[in-house]
Design an enzyme around this catalytic site. Structure first.
Site, PDB file in Angstrom:
ATOM      1  N   GLU A 445       0.849  -1.195   0.000  1.00  0.00           N
ATOM      2  CA  GLU A 445       0.000   0.000   0.000  1.00  0.00           C
ATOM      3  C   GLU A 445       0.881   1.240   0.000  1.00  0.00           C
ATOM      4  O   GLU A 445       1.838   1.326   0.783  1.00  0.00           O
ATOM      5  CB  GLU A 445      -0.912  -0.003   1.230  1.00  0.00           C
ATOM      6  N   GLU A 450      -3.032  11.447   3.429  1.00  0.00           N
ATOM      7  CA  GLU A 450      -4.055  11.214   4.440  1.00  0.00           C
ATOM      8  C   GLU A 450      -4.065  12.427   5.359  1.00  0.00           C
ATOM      9  O   GLU A 450      -3.015  12.871   5.823  1.00  0.00           O
ATOM     10  CB  GLU A 450      -3.763   9.951   5.251  1.00  0.00           C
TER      11      GLU A 450
END
Length: 567
Positions: A445, A450
């Site tokens: 990932e 974020e």
């Protein structure tokens, strides 16, 4: 015509000479070569940054004496010049040293009165390894080099041209192997498959003992020159590398009692059909485990591995994009995006709809909207505010899975994030093998952006892999200049991804660099050299951001101006 050819050759020679620094008649040997150091201040300042040719990246050591950094030129070279570009944390006393084997060192230059800055040192000596060994710091900090350049001559600036990987997909045999819920099919073959997310491990029921071993059958007699081991945390403190012609009588070509784990590149000399790692002392309570066991040399009966992916062109070209310029109310382009409906992971509270919460605003933006909207019958976690197991929120998640996958490139998006407790906007990528059954985190990932709605002055970029994931992922927080609020305006987040690692930028400013070499040597295998796909989502709640509160605005919107990929 002959005079023209001579003139062209002269121009080329002058051009090449002009590319050398003043006084350097020999070529640069060190750029991009394998490099190790006694320590690093943090993963942001890897040893590899000192030989990457980028004057804006640097290696920085721990704050102690002595410290060193060394480069492997790949072959013995005659060294004529060393250039050091020191950061403010420089060495007042240091030596420049050479070695044939990385063990015994000869000093070519020594000083106790260095002044830092840019230093050009004329030296004379030969060796495969060149080291800067600092013995006295000029400051309270460590040692830090923007650039470490070695010039000289060699018959070959890399490995023996006949040297190749001999162990790929060859049969392996081990003392024991593990196959249970903790390590599924961790058989010997996994160490020789060039898949950094699969591994061999000794059995949890019978194999957590000393000694433990694994060997590979190269198919024919070979001359062994190098062995690369990528250890799991269950590594060998003491082990030998051994060769054999019959898998019975073994000759030791390397031995250590101070194994360090992680990635070890061992230069060895030996002949045999079989090559074995023979562990005699485990570093911990568990057994022995290798993600990769690679054998290089000549001879054998090698199988050619798949060609590695190519790095992006420089400058890269646009290969895929969505500018979100469709009319107001239109849905995401079905040729580029697919909805990802259902409940989110990480104990999130939303239900992702089938594009009901994603549409164009008619002004060139994708709108991803989180709403306070109950969705009965969904498999949602208990809402901490209401105690209900029905999802109290809906939102949007979409990805390019099955539509567009890619390896390496610059991927960027211009996004405006929302503000409010419990909101969690993200722009990220998943390894495409997740779609064919490989579970997270073994697929890999790459999180590009974020932001937590409760702290919209901080953004995060992270990577996750089997050996480092969740709260242990490799990443970094960063902020805007002057502590500005991310939710006040659009910003461009980008990941520049290639075979050496990932450089994250925000509005064109580098905020975090992840070096593949440094991760392999300090955290575990690098599993990001294969296709990935893009994901956009706006989560509500979850373990990290926590739940919304009464002040969280609904609906809340994440706006995306564009997503672009360059290769």
């Amino acid at each position: 015509m002959r005079r023209l050819a001579t003139l062209i050759a002269l121009m080329i020679t002058l051009s090449l000479m002009s590319a050398l620094p003043a006084g350097a008649a020999d070529p640069l040997l060190s750029q991009g070569k394998p490099v190790t150091a006694s320590s690093t201040e943090s993963i942001v300042f890897p040893a590899s940054a000192a030989v990457d040719g980028d004057a804006g990246t640097r290696w920085s050591s721990a704050f102690a004496d002595p410290q060193w950094i060394q480069v492997d030129l790949g072959a013995t070279a005659s060294i004529s010049q060393v250039e050091l570009s020191w950061e403010a944390a420089y060495a007042t006393a240091f030596q420049v040293q050479v070695s044939a084997d990385g063990g015994a060192w000869t000093t070519l230059h020594s000083t106790t009165t260095a002044a830092g800055g840019a230093q050009t040192l004329t030296v004379s000596g030969s060796g495969r390894y060149v080291r800067v060994h600092g013995t006295a710091r000029a400051t309270q900090w460590g040692y830090s080099l923007w650039e470490f350049k070695v010039y000289g001559t060699t018959g070959s600036t890399g490995p023996d041209p006949g040297e190749r990987l001999l162990s790929y997909n060859k049969p392996g045999v081990a003392s024991t192997s593990q196959h249970d819920v903790n390590c599924w099919e961790c058989t010997p073959a996994r160490a020789f498959d060039l898949d950094p997310a699969s591994r061999w491990a000794t059995s949890s029921t019978t194999g957590w003992v000393d000694p433990g071993w694994i060997y590979v059958d190269l198919g024919a007699t070979a001359q062994i020159s190098k062995v690369v081991l990528q250890w799991d945390p269950a590594y060998a403190r003491s082990f030998q590398i051994q060769v054999s012609n019959d898998a019975s009588a073994w000759t030791t070509v390397y031995t250590t009692t101070t194994g360090t784990g992680f990635k070890q590149t061992l230069n060895v000399t030996g002949t045999g059909r079989y090559v074995r790692m023979y562990g005699t002392q485990r570093a911990g309570a568990y057994g022995y485990s290798l993600w990769e066991f690679q054998v290089y040399g000549t001879g054998g009966n090698p199988t050619d591995p798949p060609a590695p992916p190519k790095d992006p062109a420089n400058p890269p070209a646009l290969v895929w994009s969505d500018e979100f310029n469709s009319p107001s109310g239109s849905k995401p382009d079905a040729a580029k995006w697919r909805a990802d409906p259902g409940t989110g992971p990480n104990n999130e509270l939303e239900y992702y709809t089938n594009h009901d919460n994603a549409s164009m605003d008619g002004q060139g933006h994708l709108v991803m909207e989180a709403r306070k909207q109950a969705t009965p019958g969904s498999a949602c976690p208990t809402d901490p505010l209401t105690g209900s197991t029905t999802c109290q929120y809906t939102s949007a998640r979409m990805n390019t899975g099955t539509k567009f996958h890619f390896t390496y490139g610059r991927v960027e998006a211009r996004i405006k994030v929302p503000k409010g407790n419990g909101l969690w906007p993200a722009f990220w990528m998943m390894g495409a093998d997740f779609l064919t059954g490989r579970p997270w985190p073994y697929n890999g990932e790459i999180d590009i952006m974020e932001v937590l709605g409760k702290d919209v002055k901080t953004s995060y970029s992270t990577v996750h892999a089997p050996a480092y994931n969740g709260g242990g992922g490799v990443g970094s927080p960063y902020t805007l200049p002057s502590g500005a609020d991310f939710s006040d305006d659009f910003h461009v987040w980008a990941a520049n991804w290639d075979s050496k690692g990932i450089v994250y930028t925000l509005d064109g400013r580098t905020v975090f660099t992840i070096s593949k070499d440094q991760v392999e040597q300090t955290r575990g295998p690098w599993i990001f050299d294969h296709p990935f796909y893009i994901i956009l989502n706006l989560a509500v709640g979850g373990d990290w951001p926590g739940p919304p509160n009464a002040a969280t605005p609904f609906p809340s919107r994440m706006l995306v101006d564009y997503v672009r990929v360059y290769q």
